[in-house]
Design an enzyme around this catalytic site. Structure first.
Site, PDB file in Angstrom:
ATOM      1  N   LYS A 196       0.798  -1.221  -0.066  1.00 56.98           N
ATOM      2  CA  LYS A 196       0.082  -0.045   0.008  1.00 56.98           C
ATOM      3  C   LYS A 196       0.702   1.199   0.003  1.00 56.98           C
ATOM      4  O   LYS A 196       0.595   2.128  -0.754  1.00 56.98           O
ATOM      5  CB  LYS A 196      -1.033   0.111   1.561  1.00 56.98           C
ATOM      6  CG  LYS A 196      -1.863   1.286   1.263  1.00 56.98           C
ATOM      7  CD  LYS A 196      -2.735   1.147   2.334  1.00 56.98           C
ATOM      8  CE  LYS A 196      -3.605   2.590   2.476  1.00 56.98           C
ATOM      9  NZ  LYS A 196      -4.400   2.714   3.600  1.00 56.98           N
ATOM     10  N   GLU A 202      10.735  -4.537   4.423  1.00 58.99           N
ATOM     11  CA  GLU A 202      10.830  -6.126   4.287  1.00 58.99           C
ATOM     12  C   GLU A 202      10.594  -6.159   2.687  1.00 58.99           C
ATOM     13  O   GLU A 202      11.089  -7.075   2.030  1.00 58.99           O
ATOM     14  CB  GLU A 202       9.952  -6.960   5.098  1.00 58.99           C
ATOM     15  CG  GLU A 202       9.939  -7.028   6.486  1.00 58.99           C
ATOM     16  CD  GLU A 202       9.406  -5.773   7.125  1.00 58.99           C
ATOM     17  OE1 GLU A 202       9.061  -4.681   6.938  1.00 58.99           O
ATOM     18  OE2 GLU A 202       8.860  -6.279   8.443  1.00 58.99           O
ATOM     19  N   GLY A 256      -4.884  -1.904   4.940  1.00 60.28           N
ATOM     20  CA  GLY A 256      -4.266  -3.208   4.437  1.00 60.28           C
ATOM     21  C   GLY A 256      -4.885  -4.373   4.770  1.00 60.28           C
ATOM     22  O   GLY A 256      -5.020  -5.186   3.763  1.00 60.28           O
ATOM     23  N   ARG A 257      -5.454  -4.569   5.725  1.00 59.58           N
ATOM     24  CA  ARG A 257      -6.087  -5.835   6.161  1.00 59.58           C
ATOM     25  C   ARG A 257      -7.329  -5.988   5.484  1.00 59.58           C
ATOM     26  O   ARG A 257      -8.058  -6.987   5.686  1.00 59.58           O
ATOM     27  CB  ARG A 257      -6.034  -5.820   7.604  1.00 59.58           C
ATOM     28  CG  ARG A 257      -6.845  -4.588   8.331  1.00 59.58           C
ATOM     29  CD  ARG A 257      -6.346  -4.697   9.779  1.00 59.58           C
ATOM     30  NE  ARG A 257      -6.798  -3.426  10.474  1.00 59.58           N
ATOM     31  CZ  ARG A 257      -6.208  -2.526  10.542  1.00 59.58           C
ATOM     32  NH1 ARG A 257      -5.097  -2.313   9.969  1.00 59.58           N
ATOM     33  NH2 ARG A 257      -6.639  -1.435  11.319  1.00 59.58           N
ATOM     34  N   GLU A 342      -4.721  -6.432  14.428  1.00 58.17           N
ATOM     35  CA  GLU A 342      -4.568  -5.221  14.110  1.00 58.17           C
ATOM     36  C   GLU A 342      -5.798  -3.963  14.143  1.00 58.17           C
ATOM     37  O   GLU A 342      -5.628  -2.868  14.368  1.00 58.17           O
ATOM     38  CB  GLU A 342      -4.107  -5.019  12.752  1.00 58.17           C
ATOM     39  CG  GLU A 342      -3.089  -3.859  12.549  1.00 58.17           C
ATOM     40  CD  GLU A 342      -2.205  -4.241  11.239  1.00 58.17           C
ATOM     41  OE1 GLU A 342      -0.974  -4.451  11.477  1.00 58.17           O
ATOM     42  OE2 GLU A 342      -2.676  -4.116  10.005  1.00 58.17           O
ATOM     43  N   HIS A 373      -5.337 -32.839  18.168  1.00 60.79           N
ATOM     44  CA  HIS A 373      -4.156 -33.620  18.535  1.00 60.79           C
ATOM     45  C   HIS A 373      -3.113 -32.790  19.130  1.00 60.79           C
ATOM     46  O   HIS A 373      -2.004 -33.048  19.398  1.00 60.79           O
ATOM     47  CB  HIS A 373      -3.559 -34.456  17.540  1.00 60.79           C
ATOM     48  CG  HIS A 373      -4.563 -35.528  17.210  1.00 60.79           C
ATOM     49  ND1 HIS A 373      -4.797 -36.647  17.478  1.00 60.79           N
ATOM     50  CD2 HIS A 373      -5.543 -35.337  16.134  1.00 60.79           C
ATOM     51  CE1 HIS A 373      -5.741 -37.431  16.901  1.00 60.79           C
ATOM     52  NE2 HIS A 373      -6.279 -36.540  16.161  1.00 60.79           N
ATOM     53  N   LYS A 482       9.125  -0.340  13.680  1.00 58.90           N
ATOM     54  CA  LYS A 482       9.740  -0.133  12.546  1.00 58.90           C
ATOM     55  C   LYS A 482      10.849   0.918  12.615  1.00 58.90           C
ATOM     56  O   LYS A 482      11.858   1.029  12.064  1.00 58.90           O
ATOM     57  CB  LYS A 482       8.733   0.155  11.501  1.00 58.90           C
ATOM     58  CG  LYS A 482       7.632  -0.691  11.010  1.00 58.90           C
ATOM     59  CD  LYS A 482       6.619   0.037  10.047  1.00 58.90           C
ATOM     60  CE  LYS A 482       5.478  -0.990   9.830  1.00 58.90           C
ATOM     61  NZ  LYS A 482       4.746  -0.270   9.109  1.00 58.90           N
TER      62      LYS A 482
HETATM   63  O1  F6P Z   1       2.980  -3.053   9.685  1.00 58.15           O
HETATM   64  C1  F6P Z   1       1.528  -3.140   9.588  1.00 58.15           C
HETATM   65  C2  F6P Z   1       1.248  -2.763   8.133  1.00 58.15           C
HETATM   66  O2  F6P Z   1       1.069  -1.377   8.225  1.00 58.15           O
HETATM   67  C3  F6P Z   1      -0.076  -3.341   7.938  1.00 58.15           C
HETATM   68  O3  F6P Z   1      -1.160  -2.509   8.318  1.00 58.15           O
HETATM   69  C4  F6P Z   1      -0.127  -3.482   6.368  1.00 58.15           C
HETATM   70  O4  F6P Z   1      -0.946  -4.386   6.147  1.00 58.15           O
HETATM   71  C5  F6P Z   1       1.332  -3.964   6.466  1.00 58.15           C
HETATM   72  O5  F6P Z   1       2.035  -3.395   7.353  1.00 58.15           O
HETATM   73  C6  F6P Z   1       2.289  -3.929   4.913  1.00 58.15           C
HETATM   74  O6  F6P Z   1       2.093  -2.544   4.452  1.00 58.15           O
HETATM   75  P1  F6P Z   1       2.251  -2.236   3.031  1.00 58.15           P
HETATM   76  O7  F6P Z   1       1.080  -2.760   2.417  1.00 58.15           O
HETATM   77  O8  F6P Z   1       2.263  -0.650   3.026  1.00 58.15           O
HETATM   78  O9  F6P Z   1       3.503  -2.835   2.661  1.00 58.15           O
END
Ligand code: F6P
Length: 509
Positions: A196, A202, A256-257, A342, A373, A482
């Site tokens: 987003k 990462e 995002g979610r 979240e 199990h 972060k």
């Molecule tokens: O760190 C949490 C978050 O901001 C989530 O809300 C989001 O889905 C995820 O990181 C990834 O963010 P992006 O889509 O901006 O890479």
């Protein structure tokens, strides 16, 4: 707190005080219990009769819902009002499935245009005409909401997948990415960088490693030209080097979610085709319609949200288990962990005050029968109250009768065993029972029923947040970690003794 909300809460406290007298087994023999405590909609049948809830509790919970005007608040979300008040934005996930007539025309046009683009891009990738080359493999590089929703949907809808293989890389653990790249042909692999913000470290590192692999192994001078970007901030993707005509966008008003329904769903479209993806959206829209227009006492998401509040705020439960009896729904648990925790892991109300009650419980789970199990011992004989959601699929064309009967029999037996318990003079063998569960049955696992199931949980989350008066659409809590990672890597941070020692041992200092 309004007087009517305070009254409803007081009533629920009184009812909770006498709750040890509630016996699910006894409630079950009341005439009409199952009919009144079950609801079907959008291809889902939900049985909530095995709960520590009688008609008094139910009507007090419905009173609580009415005191906060939950369904009116939901209509504001659907109409595109700025309900994400801490970020001054709308929350447009419902609009992505079916734009409300109340939405402003410019937003509606953007949504329609984004869908058309999703269709044309996914069609050309599936037909082998995307930038003139056949694509056999797609790597979705993204994390959190830019991974969990599409990854879960691709696994759940394996039966419908007839496009290129879709792989998902989220963790920045290089061993995973390098192992995946090792088995792929760079000439026929399409990386999709999904983020987003297009700043998530990462994802950026995973994307750069993938570009370097493309450059080294396929002699592409500008490997960025082989990538697609999906983002709400196209300028960031352009700065990264992705050509403008390979960038798919979505509005920043989609969290995002909640973004599976937007261009973030591209890998799902590639795997199952745009028509099937549209059915996923329609299934979710059918659940939206049910949520927005069904009276509270027959409203599935509202009911499940209220039950969650009952256990969390009045009976002291700290967690909620989700157990799908379908291995293809394994990643639903991961998706729901982000969606629920979240969204509802908050301690401050919309008006900026500290909350006075507990908010989001821990969501956890495992597929049945594997969980049986592993941790079901604790569900049956442990000291904690843990409401369970069992999720089963009635007809599964990918299985066979002997397996499927055993799978469903296990699920139904577990809900029965949790409720019944078993008396034994030997306390080690005694199962107290009276442990609550919901059972959600999908007619079949299709794009439409999956869409309805996910939307159900979204509205369940919304219902709880509306009662707590918290914002389910922001996530400021994730930022500090972060920032500290950045300061560790660039060496600017001041650290306490423990952290410093760990950094030295890890070779980071
Ligand atoms: O760190 C949490 C978050 O901001 C989530 O809300 C989001 O889905 C995820 O990181 C990834 O963010 P992006 O889509 O901006 O890479």
């Amino acid at each position: 707190m309004s007087n009517s909300k305070a009254d409803a809460c007081n009533r629920l406290k009184e009812l909770a005080a006498r709750s040890p007298g509630l016996c699910i087994k006894d409630l079950m023999v009341e005439p009409g219990r199952v009919e009144q405590y079950s609801i079907s909609a959008a291809g889902l049948h939900v049985d909530f009769s095995k709960h520590l809830v009688d008609d008094d509790v139910r009507s007090a919970l419905l009173g609580l819902a009415e005191s906060v005007g939950i369904l009116d608040l939901a209509k504001q979300v659907f109409a595109g009002e700025p309900v994400n008040r801490t970020e001054h934005r709308a929350a447009l996930h419902m609009a992505m499935r079916e734009p409300s007539p109340d939405l402003d025309p410019e937003t509606t046009n953007q949504i329609v245009a984004a869908r058309e683009r999703l269709k044309s891009v996914s069609d050309s990738i599936r037909k082998g005409s995307w930038s003139g080359s056949v694509i056999t493999d797609v790597i979705n590089i993204g994390i959190g909401g830019s991974d969990l929703g599409p990854h879960m949907a691709c696994s759940a809808l394996r039966e419908f997948s007839d496009g290129p293989r879709c792989h998902f890389i989220s963790n920045v653990d290089g061993a995973e990415l390098l192992n995946l790249l090792d088995g792929l042909n760079p000439e026929t692999t399409l990386p999709i960088v999904s983020s987003k913000t297009f700043t998530t470290s990462e994802t950026m590192v995973n994307a750069r490693t993938t570009l370097a692999w493309l450059k080294n192994s396929s002699k592409l001078a500008r490997p960025e030209e082989r990538c697609i970007a999906v983002t709400a901030y196209p300028d960031n993707a352009r700065t990264f080097g992705i050509p403008t005509d390979q960038i798919l966008t979505f509005p920043e008003s989609i969290g995002g979610r909640y973004s599976l329904w937007s261009s973030i769903g591209l890998p799902v479209c590639i795997a199952i085709g745009y028509d099937a993806f549209s059915e996923l959206l329609s299934g979710a829209a059918a659940m939206d319609d049910h949520f927005l227009s069904t009276p509270p006492d027959r409203n599935i998401p509202l009911t499940l949200g209220l039950l969650a509040v009952w256990y969390n705020n009045f009976l002291g439960a700290q967690s909620h288990a989700v157990i799908p009896y379908c291995q293809r729904l394994r990643l639903l648990i991961d998706h729901l962990q982000q969606l629920e925790m979240e969204s509802n892991g908050k301690s401050v109300t919309l008006s900026g005050n500290q909350v006075e009650t507990e908010t989001g419980p821990v969501t956890w789970g495992q597929t049945g029968t594997n969980g049986q199990h592993a941790f079901f011992q604790l569900l049956h004989q442990g000291t904690r109250l843990i409401p369970v959601d069992f999720i089963g699929v009635i007809r599964d064309r990918l299985s066979n009768s002997s397996h499927h009967r055993l799978l469903l029999a296990n699920m139904i037996a577990q809900s029965e065993a949790l409720m019944l318990g078993a008396s034994d003079e030997n306390l080690h063998r005694h199962l107290p029972g009276n442990r609550p569960s919901t059972t959600i049955l999908l007619d079949e696992l299709t794009p439409a029923t999956l869409g309805a199931l996910i939307a159900l949980y979204e509205h369940r989350v919304f219902t709880q947040a509306a009662i707590w008066d918290t914002n389910p659409y922001d996530q400021f809590g994730v930022e500090l970690g972060k920032t500290l990672t950045g300061s560790i890597l660039d060496g600017t941070g001041e650290h306490d003794a423990s952290t410093l020692n760990l950094l030295i041992r890890a070779g980071l200092k």
